[in-house]
Design an enzyme around this catalytic site. Structure first.
Site, PDB file in Angstrom:
ATOM      1  CE  LYS A 125      -4.039   2.043   0.577  1.00  8.35           C
ATOM      2  NZ  LYS A 125      -3.787   2.730  -0.721  1.00  8.35           N
ATOM      3  CE  LYS A 174       4.138   7.916   5.642  1.00 11.54           C
ATOM      4  NZ  LYS A 174       3.924   8.847   4.542  1.00 11.54           N
ATOM      5  CE  LYS A 193       4.710   7.608  -2.530  1.00 12.69           C
ATOM      6  NZ  LYS A 193       3.891   8.140  -1.424  1.00 12.69           N
ATOM      7  CG  ASP A 215       3.160  11.056  -3.186  1.00 13.56           C
ATOM      8  OD1 ASP A 215       3.037  11.096  -1.953  1.00 13.56           O
ATOM      9  OD2 ASP A 215       4.182  11.489  -3.767  1.00 13.56           O
ATOM     10  CB  THR A 225      -2.341  13.726   4.167  1.00 18.28           C
ATOM     11  OG1 THR A 225      -2.665  12.518   3.493  1.00 18.28           O
ATOM     12  CG2 THR A 225      -0.861  13.746   4.486  1.00 18.28           C
TER      13      THR A 225
HETATM   14  P1  NDP Z   1       0.384  17.809  -4.468  1.00 21.71           P
HETATM   15  O1  NDP Z   1       0.875  17.432  -5.811  1.00 21.71           O
HETATM   16  O2  NDP Z   1      -1.062  17.960  -4.237  1.00 21.71           O
HETATM   17  O3  NDP Z   1       1.094  19.170  -3.984  1.00 21.71           O
HETATM   18  C1  NDP Z   1       2.479  19.250  -3.917  1.00 21.71           C
HETATM   19  C2  NDP Z   1       2.851  20.691  -3.568  1.00 21.71           C
HETATM   20  O4  NDP Z   1       4.238  20.759  -3.313  1.00 21.71           O
HETATM   21  C3  NDP Z   1       2.567  21.663  -4.687  1.00 21.71           C
HETATM   22  O5  NDP Z   1       2.296  22.924  -4.162  1.00 21.71           O
HETATM   23  C4  NDP Z   1       3.896  21.669  -5.446  1.00 21.71           C
HETATM   24  O6  NDP Z   1       4.134  22.835  -6.219  1.00 21.71           O
HETATM   25  C5  NDP Z   1       4.880  21.586  -4.316  1.00 21.71           C
HETATM   26  N1  NDP Z   1       6.112  20.932  -4.779  1.00 21.71           N
HETATM   27  C6  NDP Z   1       6.225  19.716  -5.375  1.00 21.71           C
HETATM   28  N2  NDP Z   1       7.497  19.465  -5.697  1.00 21.71           N
HETATM   29  C7  NDP Z   1       8.191  20.546  -5.315  1.00 21.71           C
HETATM   30  C8  NDP Z   1       9.556  20.904  -5.372  1.00 21.71           C
HETATM   31  N3  NDP Z   1      10.467  20.076  -5.903  1.00 21.71           N
HETATM   32  N4  NDP Z   1       9.906  22.095  -4.845  1.00 21.71           N
HETATM   33  C9  NDP Z   1       9.004  22.938  -4.293  1.00 21.71           C
HETATM   34  N5  NDP Z   1       7.702  22.667  -4.218  1.00 21.71           N
HETATM   35  C10 NDP Z   1       7.302  21.486  -4.715  1.00 21.71           C
HETATM   36  O7  NDP Z   1       1.018  16.721  -3.473  1.00 21.71           O
HETATM   37  P2  NDP Z   1       0.577  16.340  -2.001  1.00 21.71           P
HETATM   38  O8  NDP Z   1       0.084  17.531  -1.279  1.00 21.71           O
HETATM   39  O9  NDP Z   1      -0.269  15.139  -2.095  1.00 21.71           O
HETATM   40  O10 NDP Z   1       1.960  15.854  -1.378  1.00 21.71           O
HETATM   41  C11 NDP Z   1       2.858  16.738  -0.724  1.00 21.71           C
HETATM   42  C12 NDP Z   1       3.804  15.941   0.146  1.00 21.71           C
HETATM   43  O11 NDP Z   1       3.051  15.170   1.101  1.00 21.71           O
HETATM   44  C13 NDP Z   1       4.677  14.920  -0.590  1.00 21.71           C
HETATM   45  O12 NDP Z   1       5.915  14.798   0.070  1.00 21.71           O
HETATM   46  C14 NDP Z   1       3.894  13.610  -0.416  1.00 21.71           C
HETATM   47  O13 NDP Z   1       4.717  12.475  -0.533  1.00 21.71           O
HETATM   48  C15 NDP Z   1       3.405  13.802   1.017  1.00 21.71           C
HETATM   49  N6  NDP Z   1       2.265  12.980   1.371  1.00 21.71           N
HETATM   50  C16 NDP Z   1       1.079  13.067   0.686  1.00 21.71           C
HETATM   51  C17 NDP Z   1       0.005  12.290   1.065  1.00 21.71           C
HETATM   52  C18 NDP Z   1      -1.333  12.437   0.437  1.00 21.71           C
HETATM   53  O14 NDP Z   1      -2.294  11.825   0.941  1.00 21.71           O
HETATM   54  N7  NDP Z   1      -1.497  13.215  -0.626  1.00 21.71           N
HETATM   55  C19 NDP Z   1       0.133  11.297   2.144  1.00 21.71           C
HETATM   56  C20 NDP Z   1       1.382  11.350   2.860  1.00 21.71           C
HETATM   57  C21 NDP Z   1       2.406  12.146   2.447  1.00 21.71           C
HETATM   58  P3  NDP Z   1       4.002  22.756  -7.813  1.00 21.71           P
HETATM   59  O15 NDP Z   1       2.541  22.673  -8.074  1.00 21.71           O
HETATM   60  O16 NDP Z   1       4.638  23.999  -8.296  1.00 21.71           O
HETATM   61  O17 NDP Z   1       4.746  21.515  -8.243  1.00 21.71           O
END
Ligand code: NDP
Length: 448
Positions: free
Chosen positions: A90, A114, A126, A166, A210
């Site tokens: 998962k 986790k 993943k 993700d 999350t």
């Molecule tokens: P989204 O794609 O919805 O949002 C990601 C955000 O982070 C966007 O604002 C994006 O900006 C920014 N971002 C991505 N890459 C970069 C980078 N290299 N430098 C700066 N900003 C960046 O993703 P999520 O919100 O789902 O995920 C965010 C984090 O949370 C990740 O680490 C993910 O693994 C973790 N996570 C998510 C879960 C979930 O349920 N969604 C669960 C557990 C962890 P831009 O649009 O410009 O790329």
């Protein structure tokens, strides 16, 4: 470092020298497992560390798809099935140009611990692709997702592997993937993916989970110091799924969120991002797919393409964008500005030196594998509801999510105390997650 642990770490570096982010994640976990490895010699005897760092299976495939001009494009797809000792694999799917096997190994390794912490029967995995959904039309995203599933369907299933979203994979992408799975297999209503739309099997609260969960965890940490969220100033990074709902929960609990970011820059709104402004951000990011800079133009606040929100004065920091987004200098600035708690909404957003700085300064620091486990927990609740052919209400799912986050906090806190470093949530979460997986592997024999 203990010589057994060191030999395992050196082993992964030697085998895959070009995967530094994976090495970083493994080192961070292995270092903190030392007290458990010393206390229980069985883990060395059964070669648990050697086995747990190695994925059970890595699937790599090509993804041809047609762009808006009818030209064939090619991307690379992966699914890393890391550990199935405690349940079906998962973990999310990431669509981002930075995706490589090493990046997904880091995320799958973290996911194993986790998922164990959630208390639900879920193994670790993943996957994803180096496809960049940014700037693509809906049709291009649909073409890509369909082609991705043309291969992925062979490797997933409700009792095998259950992917979710993700970075770059939200409701739109999960919808296309699930639609393609149904067309290819003629299996319907099966929980092969979580994060599904509400009308075709998705759980209420999964989108929020999350972000909400991260704030629930921070709330629990604050309670240990007889404090709470009310009146706190919070800096959030990112503006995607996790950042949006972390912001919403902070505001609901009486805190004020003053920043958001994306990969181009960040905004500072000293008056706070209230519910109305957040609704505007959600429309910007989830519907219009615009840039955070537009927030600054619309609400007349500061925007910067340089630096990060970590230079701002705040009580709580919630890095919720991506890995390694808080460096040592930024951590020091946060500490100097009086931060009292850091909750990782993203996976491994703080570099190891930053974590050390927080811990030395006695800042309440929650590592991602504990703090952001609410998403996968609610995915587990989606699996349970699909199996029952039944839905829980919003209030029921939120209450279960909240309870799971309280439990994870308790495991991490009590484990840290038991192993001699009370309040060290890194140690507590790593050992807490490890023991259940390791004991299951031993119980099921050396092939597991
Ligand atoms: P989204 O794609 O919805 O949002 C990601 C955000 O982070 C966007 O604002 C994006 O900006 C920014 N971002 C991505 N890459 C970069 C980078 N290299 N430098 C700066 N900003 C960046 O993703 P999520 O919100 O789902 O995920 C965010 C984090 O949370 C990740 O680490 C993910 O693994 C973790 N996570 C998510 C879960 C979930 O349920 N969604 C669960 C557990 C962890 P831009 O649009 O410009 O790329």
């Amino acid at each position: 470092m203990d010589s057994y642990i060191e030999s395992v770490y050196e082993g992964i570096k030697e085998k895959d020298p070009d995967q530094p982010v994976f090495h970083q994640a493994v080192l961070e976990v292995l270092e903190t497992l030392e007290p458990a490895i010393k206390k229980f010699p069985k883990y060395k005897e059964f070669a648990i560390l050697e086995r747990i760092v190695e994925p059970e299976r890595i699937i790599q495939f090509r993804i041809p798809w047609k762009d808006r001009d009818g030209i064939i494009q090619l991307n690379r797809g992966f699914r890393i099935q890391y550990n199935s000792a405690i349940g079906p694999y998962k973990g999310g799917l990431r669509l981002h140009p930075s995706v490589t096997q090493g990046l997904l190994k880091f995320l799958g390794f973290e996911q194993t611990f986790k998922n164990s912490l959630t208390g639900l029967p879920m193994g670790g995995a993943k996957g994803g692709s180096d496809f960049n959904p940014k700037g693509k039309t809906d049709s291009e995203v649909e073409n890509f997702c369909t082609s991705f599933m043309m291969e992925l369907y062979r490797h997933v299933g409700q009792f095998i592997d259950v992917p979710a979203g993700d970075i770059g994979v939200g409701a739109r992408e999960i919808g296309y993937l699930y639609g393609a799975y149904g067309k290819i297999t003629n299996l319907h209503g099966t929980c092969v993916l979580t994060g599904k739309g509400r009308t075709f099997g998705g759980s209420l609260i999964r989108p929020e989970a999350t972000g909400y969960g991260t704030v629930y965890f921070v709330q629990e940490m604050l309670k240990t110091r007889k404090d709470d969220m009310k009146g706190k100033t919070v800096c959030v990074s990112g503006s995607g799924n996790v950042a949006q709902f972390a912001t919403e929960k902070c505001t609901q609990l009486g805190a004020k969120v003053i920043s958001l970011s994306d990969s181009s820059g960040w905004i500072h709104d000293p008056d706070g991002i209230d519910a109305k402004k957040l609704a505007w951000v959600m429309d910007l990011k989830n519907v219009r797919r615009g840039r955070i800079k537009e927030y600054a133009e619309h609400f007349k606040v500061d925007y910067s393409a340089k630096g990060s929100p970590w230079s701002l004065k705040c009580d709580i920091s919630l890095p919720s964008a991506t890995q390694n987004e808080v460096d040592a200098k930024e951590a020091k600035a946060l500490v100097d500005n009086g931060v009292i708690a850091v909750g990782e909404g993203a996976n491994m957003p703080c570099v190891p030196e930053a974590v050390e700085i927080f811990q030395e300064a006695k800042v309440l620091y929650a590592p991602g594998k504990a703090a952001n486990a609410g998403g996968v927990s609610t995915s587990g609740l989606e699996m349970a509801q699909n199996s029952m052919r039944f839905f829980w209400t919003r209030e029921e799912v939120d209450a279960k999510l909240h309870q799971i986050m309280v439990n994870i906090h308790q495991i991490a806190y009590e484990t840290s105390e038991k192993f001699g470093d009370k309040g060290n949530y890194v140690l507590g979460a790593n050992i807490g997650g490890f023991l259940k997986v390791a004991d299951s592997m031993i119980a099921m024999g050396y092939l597991s």
